[in-house]
Scaffold this active site. Structure first.
Site, PDB file in Angstrom:
ATOM      1  N   LYS A  79       4.074  16.911   5.460  1.00 30.34           N
ATOM      2  CA  LYS A  79       4.628  16.803   6.805  1.00 30.34           C
ATOM      3  C   LYS A  79       3.741  15.906   7.668  1.00 30.34           C
ATOM      4  CE  LYS A  79       6.227  19.965  10.502  1.00 30.34           C
ATOM      5  NZ  LYS A  79       6.339  21.398  10.865  1.00 30.34           N
ATOM      6  N   SER A 154      10.815  23.082  11.871  1.00 26.31           N
ATOM      7  CA  SER A 154      10.569  21.673  12.106  1.00 26.31           C
ATOM      8  C   SER A 154      10.182  20.881  10.856  1.00 26.31           C
ATOM      9  CB  SER A 154       9.448  21.533  13.147  1.00 26.31           C
ATOM     10  OG  SER A 154       8.237  22.087  12.653  1.00 26.31           O
ATOM     11  N   SER A 178       9.056  27.332  11.006  1.00 25.58           N
ATOM     12  CA  SER A 178       9.194  25.949  10.561  1.00 25.58           C
ATOM     13  C   SER A 178       8.990  25.647   9.087  1.00 25.58           C
ATOM     14  CB  SER A 178       8.268  25.059  11.388  1.00 25.58           C
ATOM     15  OG  SER A 178       8.662  25.051  12.734  1.00 25.58           O
TER      16      SER A 178
END
Length: 487
Positions: A79, A154, A178
């Protein structure tokens, strides 16, 4: 190589059938075909420009000394709020397109030391704030199972990329939902560890009271293998001192693990009660029935634990945001064009979906009575959950991660239950439970995930339970939007 696990890749490398260079080339071809072309899943922000060079070096080392570590040659999708020295770390924001970290995040260093190769950085909901995975630097990521829906968030870029087989395993971060949200939405395994088991050093913060990082993978075994590597004490993140005596030598589940004698509580309050919830409820309840058939004792829990209350009255994510993000932006080793959340807002250079949350965060303070009330409620909820588990002698609690299907693009994520792990700091794992009915937009249906929550430091037990469900349910299907390139 398609959808291969770590163990299968290593088996083929050991037999001489596969090199790291071939594996990296395979993923790069798929990124080209499916992330930027074809369905345009748009899960990748940047690709490691030295990936093939590093793969060849790993192959050279393998010929000399064998595997350099337990993740030798394994391409990882990270990420893009996690620092990497060989790629920019943007948090999905055009404000940070010049952010070239001086050193790797601690968990990235651990991955590299274990022989892994960081293949690419994944899109996220900008600054990891909210759950639809859209950003000013990366745009909107699509769900590969239904290109009209979000991939959760996310960490949705990591989720969509691993689901579409653009890397072997992924790393996400989790402040409220997330890691488990994209796992649920993309038919994957997503583990949020006990707060303090994994260092946050070198990760752009949202709320250090709740932030953590963890694996997003296609199998429980791969999640355990990654957790083995990234967990453990690290001096610059004082929270990890709590895991010094708690970290397991290995989180790998036993192949002969079973559910006989396991006591699993079903948190009834976390199931929706309306017509739009029926499909998700049916899928998750079928997996609970499977657990019962495999010997688990299922206990219905009617305790008044409400996820909306936890989100609005207990979670402190927005209260922490301003101060914690500023600390990262103002670190001496960073020369950035924006040095505070206030400057980001004044620049206007961020995705519009963040505006309300950013402006609200600027009005909140850790010194306020309201913040202190939230913190005190966190202690009450922690005790409440432990009381539920102790009084019922529970090994884990189960519920749907999201009460309804992941939302279509353009809508805001709703009715997620991951906040329970976030505000308690307890570990939880989301695993595939099934699919909704097929439709024109989702030809094999939309994934639905169930979540298992345990006591602090119970990752090994949670992964064991998850492994038994995975092996007996055989839920996972590959998305039709990203088929084999050899078909």
């Amino acid at each position: 190589m398609e959808n291969a696990s770590i163990a299968k890749i290593h088996c083929r490398m050991k037999s001489g059938e596969l090199t790291c260079e071939q594996l990296v080339s395979y993923y790069l071809q798929r990124i080209e075909a499916y992330d930027k072309n074809g369905p345009c899943i748009n899960s990748i922000i940047s690709i490691n420009p030295k990936a093939l060079e590093q793969a060849r070096e790993l192959d050279r080392q393998f010929q000399t000394v064998g595997f350099t570590g337990p993740l030798h040659g394994i391409p990882v999708l990270v990420k893009d709020n996690i620092d990497t020295v060989d790629m920019l770390t943007t948090a999905g924001s055009v404000c940070l397109l010049e952010n070239k970290p001086a050193q790797d995040a601690f968990i990235v260093k651990k991955l590299k030391d274990a022989g892994a190769l960081i293949l690419a950085k994944a899109n996220l909901h900008e600054f990891a704030i909210w759950g639809e995975t859209v950003s000013s630097a990366g745009g909107q990521t699509l769900n590969p199972y239904d290109l009209h829906r979000t991939p959760g968030g996310s960490s949705g870029g990591t989720g969509a990329g691993i689901a579409a087989d653009l890397a072997t395993v992924g790393i996400g971060t989790d402040t409220v939902n997330s890691i488990r949200s994209p796992a649920s939405a993309n038919c994957l395994v997503g583990l949020r560890p006990t707060l303090g088991l994994v260092s946050r050093s070198g990760i752009i913060p949202y709320s250090l009271t709740q932030d953590t990082a963890g694996p997003i993978t296609r199998t429980v075994e791969d999640a355990a293998l990654v957790l083995n590597i990234i967990s453990g004490f690290e001096a610059s993140d004082e929270k990890t001192a709590w895991c010094d005596r708690e970290k397991q030598l290995s989180y790998l589940p036993r192949v002969d693990a079973g559910l006989t004698g396991k006591r699993i509580g079903v948190l009834q309050k976390f199931f929706g009660k309306d017509a739009e919830h029926e499909e998700v409820n049916g899928i998750v309840l079928s997996r609970i029935d499977l657990m019962r058939s495999l010997g688990a004792e299922i206990i219905d829990l009617h305790d008044q634990v409400d996820s909306d209350y936890l989100t609005t009255q207990v979670s402190v994510h927005l209260y922490d945001c301003n101060e914690d993000l500023n600390a990262y932006l103002q670190a001496q080793d960073r020369q950035l064009p924006v040095r505070s959340l206030q400057e980001i807002v004044e620049s206007g250079r961020y995705h519009p979906s963040l505006d309300a949350n950013f402006r609200k965060a600027l009005t909140l303070s850790k010194s306020s009575q309201e913040y202190k009330d939230h913190i005190m409620r966190r202690f009450v909820v922690r005790d409440q959950v432990m009381q539920i588990m102790a009084s019922n002698s529970l090994d884990a609690v189960v519920y749907p991660h999201q009460k309804r299907l992941v939302v279509p693009i353009g809508q805001t994520q709703i009715e997620r239950n991951g906040v329970l792990a976030a505000v308690t700091g307890f570990p939880s794992v989301a695993i595939p439970a099934g699919f909704s009915a097929p439709s024109i937009q989702a030809p094999i249906g939309v994934p639905v995930g169930l979540e298992l929550l345990g006591r602090p430091w119970s990752e090994a037990l949670l992964l064991e339970i998850a492994y038994v469900i995975e092996q007996n349910a055989s839920v996972r299907k590959n998305p039709l939007s990203a088929p084999s390139l050899h078909n």
